[in-house]
Scaffold this active site. Structure first.
Site, PDB file in Angstrom:
ATOM      1  CG  PHE A 140      -1.882  -1.108   1.313  1.00  0.00           C
ATOM      2  CD1 PHE A 140      -2.233  -1.836   0.182  1.00  0.00           C
ATOM      3  CD2 PHE A 140      -2.440  -1.465   2.528  1.00  0.00           C
ATOM      4  CE1 PHE A 140      -3.122  -2.906   0.264  1.00  0.00           C
ATOM      5  CE2 PHE A 140      -3.327  -2.529   2.621  1.00  0.00           C
ATOM      6  CZ  PHE A 140      -3.656  -3.247   1.490  1.00  0.00           C
ATOM      7  CE  LYS A 149     -17.812  -0.310  13.315  1.00  0.00           C
ATOM      8  NZ  LYS A 149     -17.853  -1.433  14.220  1.00  0.00           N
ATOM      9  CG  HIS A 207     -22.808  -4.772   9.837  1.00  0.00           C
ATOM     10  ND1 HIS A 207     -21.922  -4.379  10.805  1.00  0.00           N
ATOM     11  CD2 HIS A 207     -23.551  -5.756  10.404  1.00  0.00           C
ATOM     12  CE1 HIS A 207     -22.131  -5.084  11.893  1.00  0.00           C
ATOM     13  NE2 HIS A 207     -23.115  -5.934  11.687  1.00  0.00           N
ATOM     14  CE  LYS A 214     -27.202  -6.299  12.126  1.00  0.00           C
ATOM     15  NZ  LYS A 214     -26.865  -7.703  12.199  1.00  0.00           N
ATOM     16  CD  GLU A 254     -21.585  -7.934  19.692  1.00  0.00           C
ATOM     17  OE1 GLU A 254     -21.263  -8.689  18.768  1.00  0.00           O
ATOM     18  OE2 GLU A 254     -20.916  -6.960  20.024  1.00  0.00           O
ATOM     19  CG  ASP A 273     -16.611  -2.419  17.952  1.00  0.00           C
ATOM     20  OD1 ASP A 273     -16.189  -2.367  16.782  1.00  0.00           O
ATOM     21  OD2 ASP A 273     -17.141  -3.440  18.440  1.00  0.00           O
ATOM     22  CG  HIS A 320     -23.389  -1.015  14.753  1.00  0.00           C
ATOM     23  ND1 HIS A 320     -23.155  -0.742  13.425  1.00  0.00           N
ATOM     24  CD2 HIS A 320     -22.484  -1.958  15.102  1.00  0.00           C
ATOM     25  CE1 HIS A 320     -22.157  -1.500  12.995  1.00  0.00           C
ATOM     26  NE2 HIS A 320     -21.721  -2.233  13.995  1.00  0.00           N
ATOM     27  CE  LYS A 340     -17.258  -6.977  20.864  1.00  0.00           C
ATOM     28  NZ  LYS A 340     -18.109  -7.469  19.793  1.00  0.00           N
ATOM     29  CE  LYS A 363     -26.113 -11.652  16.981  1.00  0.00           C
ATOM     30  NZ  LYS A 363     -25.304 -10.441  16.965  1.00  0.00           N
TER      31      LYS A 363
HETATM   32  C1  BG6 Z   1     -19.284  -4.838  14.408  1.00  0.00           C
HETATM   33  C2  BG6 Z   1     -18.421  -4.686  15.630  1.00  0.00           C
HETATM   34  O1  BG6 Z   1     -19.432  -3.605  13.756  1.00  0.00           O
HETATM   35  O2  BG6 Z   1     -20.577  -5.312  14.791  1.00  0.00           O
HETATM   36  C3  BG6 Z   1     -18.318  -6.010  16.357  1.00  0.00           C
HETATM   37  O3  BG6 Z   1     -17.129  -4.243  15.225  1.00  0.00           O
HETATM   38  C4  BG6 Z   1     -19.675  -6.565  16.679  1.00  0.00           C
HETATM   39  O4  BG6 Z   1     -17.566  -5.862  17.567  1.00  0.00           O
HETATM   40  C5  BG6 Z   1     -20.556  -6.592  15.408  1.00  0.00           C
HETATM   41  O5  BG6 Z   1     -19.522  -7.898  17.154  1.00  0.00           O
HETATM   42  C6  BG6 Z   1     -21.984  -6.963  15.758  1.00  0.00           C
HETATM   43  O6  BG6 Z   1     -22.688  -7.151  14.569  1.00  0.00           O
HETATM   44  P1  BG6 Z   1     -23.967  -8.118  14.478  1.00  0.00           P
HETATM   45  O7  BG6 Z   1     -24.429  -7.982  13.071  1.00  0.00           O
HETATM   46  O8  BG6 Z   1     -23.472  -9.483  14.826  1.00  0.00           O
HETATM   47  O9  BG6 Z   1     -24.946  -7.607  15.490  1.00  0.00           O
END
Ligand code: BG6
Length: 480
Positions: free
Chosen positions: A85, A138, A168, A172, A206, A225, A230, A330, A335
């Site tokens: 890179f 992110k 992400h 969803k 989680e 994070d 999120h 965590k 979850k």
């Molecule tokens: C990610 C975090 O963006 O999302 C992770 O970096 C986390 O630490 C994850 O585990 C959770 O995503 P999901 O889709 O499993 O709820």
């Protein structure tokens, strides 16, 4: 179309991106003429890389998804290039693939520290055209100023509409359903404010620990994070005003207004508004789990938070006086991602005081299963007397939709391929979220809020229960 994955041997590419591309290919959504060029620093050739991809697909896809002959065809699209890179010259290797006239998608599945050098080198080698897109993940930066730097570096070579910033959660299905629920139904929208709502809870818990990401996580923590992206994105969708239409700019404009209305924490009251925690050892589903500080890649004296809960206020007409309680962590008991809308009590109770009158609650479960539950009071059938009982109006999506949803990355990749930006974050949203988070972190440090330990497998520190108890409420931990 050419998809260039920087970080082609990394965790994101193996776990998410390549399986998502495989599924699109299998479903004929990805053209058999597409090229996938993975880029990394390992000294391997394309055939060796294809063997790795095959193993990964077998590992990450379930049995019904993996098909030997589809996989062989899919692998033919994939090649690997070793590129340093930091060395602009090595980017010349991309020139044969990244031609003007075809759509070049550059996916930076690498640490943000490489974003600037990669885009600068792509530019030096004249590999960026008006049809090119750049994808970044992110967290965009570590704080407001580094996010501005990253955004600035991207903006030097790409227009805003060419930049796809991934959170992400926005991919969803259930998160998008929030828009349908709020703006496709008159019944909720009319009471969606301080007129009828007492408070709102957003939980993203989680059971997972660090999954080989110890050194990244120890530098990052739950606030950066998860909360910065999120949870704040979910909050925006829950709290925003109705957009004028479903197009990306209208929605992003409304989300931005929410972020701009977040009240900064108040000096010495911070300890009643924020709880940070770190997991100790414990057990989840009877499986022993070690403490955070014993995880690989984590400093044994680490003070990084693996849990955060906060009481947050949105200073605008709609939400004045309505607290939002957010928490994520965590190694928690379960979850789940869910939004709980707690409605106010009826203004005048006509029933006997001995009859338990509960307040209505709307529970929107985003994962693992997608459901919407509205708890209402009904009269319990009885020969004599008048008894109330709380029962749910319950909508479990899987009862209606049997087919599997697209995974978040599959949906987002498809939107990138089709050049649809709605589900991606705009520059000003990301930077505004950091303004709030920077201020939150500064105030945590300045008010000496201690990190509270919690057992792995629990619902977080007890101080998080006190945080919400101050509002005479409790977290929706177990369904009652
Ligand atoms: C990610 C975090 O963006 O999302 C992770 O970096 C986390 O630490 C994850 O585990 C959770 O995503 P999901 O889709 O499993 O709820």
């Amino acid at each position: 179309m050419n998809i260039f994955i920087f970080g082609g041997t990394g965790d994101l590419a193996s776990r998410k991106l390549l399986p998502a591309l495989y599924r699109h290919f299998k479903a004929h959504r990805l053209s058999a003429h597409a090229k996938i060029v993975s880029i990394g620093s390992r000294a391997i050739n394309s055939s060796e890389y294809q063997i790795l991809v095959r193993e990964n697909l077998e590992h990450h896809l379930n049995e019904s998804e993996f098909d030997e002959s589809v996989c062989s065809e899919f692998l033919k699209l994939i090649s690997f290039l070793k590129i340093d890179f930091n060395k602009a010259d090595t980017f010349k290797l991309l020139a044969d693939n990244a031609l003007d006239g075809s759509r070049n998608i550059y996916y930076l599945a690498v640490s943000p520290i490489f974003y600037k050098i990669i885009v600068d080198n792509l530019n030096l080698q004249k590999l960026i055209f008006s049809s090119s897109s750049i994808i970044v993940e992110k967290p965009i930066g570590r704080d407001h100023s580094s996010s501005v730097e990253i955004n600035h570096a991207l903006a030097q070579h790409f227009n805003e509409h060419q930049i796809f910033r991934i959170d992400h959660y926005l991919g969803k299905e259930a998160v998008q359903n929030l828009l349908a629920l709020r703006f496709g139904n008159i019944i909720f929208e009319k009471i969606w404010s301080n007129i009828a709502i007492d408070h709102i809870q957003i939980t993203v818990s989680e059971t997972l620990g660090l999954e080989n990401r110890g050194s990244y996580y120890d530098e990052t923590g739950a606030i950066k994070d998860m909360l910065q992206n999120h949870l704040l994105q979910i909050l925006c969708l829950v709290a925003m005003e109705p957009p004028t239409n479903i197009n990306s700019e209208s929605i992003r404009d409304e989300k931005l207004k929410v972020l701009r209305s977040l009240r900064p924490l108040e000096g010495n009251k911070n300890d009643q508004q924020v709880v940070v925690g770190q997991y100790k050892d414990g057990a989840i589903n009877a499986q022993p789990k070690k403490a955070y500080v014993e995880e690989d890649g984590v400093n044994p004296n680490s003070m990084t938070e693996t849990f955060v809960a906060l009481k947050l206020w949105i200073d605008n007409w709609r939400w004045s006086g309505v607290p939002f309680f957010l928490r994520t962590g965590k190694r928690m008991s379960e979850k789940k991602s869910e939004i709980v809308v707690q409605f106010k009590s009826v203004p005048h109770n006509i029933f006997d005081s001995k009859i338990m009158q509960k307040d209505n609650q709307l529970i929107i479960r985003l994962q693992p299963e997608e459901s919407i539950k509205l708890k209402i009071m009904i009269k319990k059938p009885s020969a004599s007397g008048f008894y109330l009982q709380e029962l749910p109006l319950d909508l479990l999506f899987e009862d209606y939709y049997k087919e599997d949803h697209l995974d978040a990355y599959e949906r987002l990749l498809m939107d990138i391929i089709e050049n649809k930006p709605s589900l991606f974050m705009r520059r000003d949203e990301v930077e505004e979220a950091w303004v709030y988070i920077d201020q939150l972190i500064t105030s945590i440090h300045s008010s000496d809020i201690n990190i509270s330990k919690y057992n792995a497998g629990s619902w977080g520190p007890s101080s998080a229960d006190l945080l919400i108890a101050g509002h005479e409420a409790k977290w929706n931990n177990e369904e009652d």
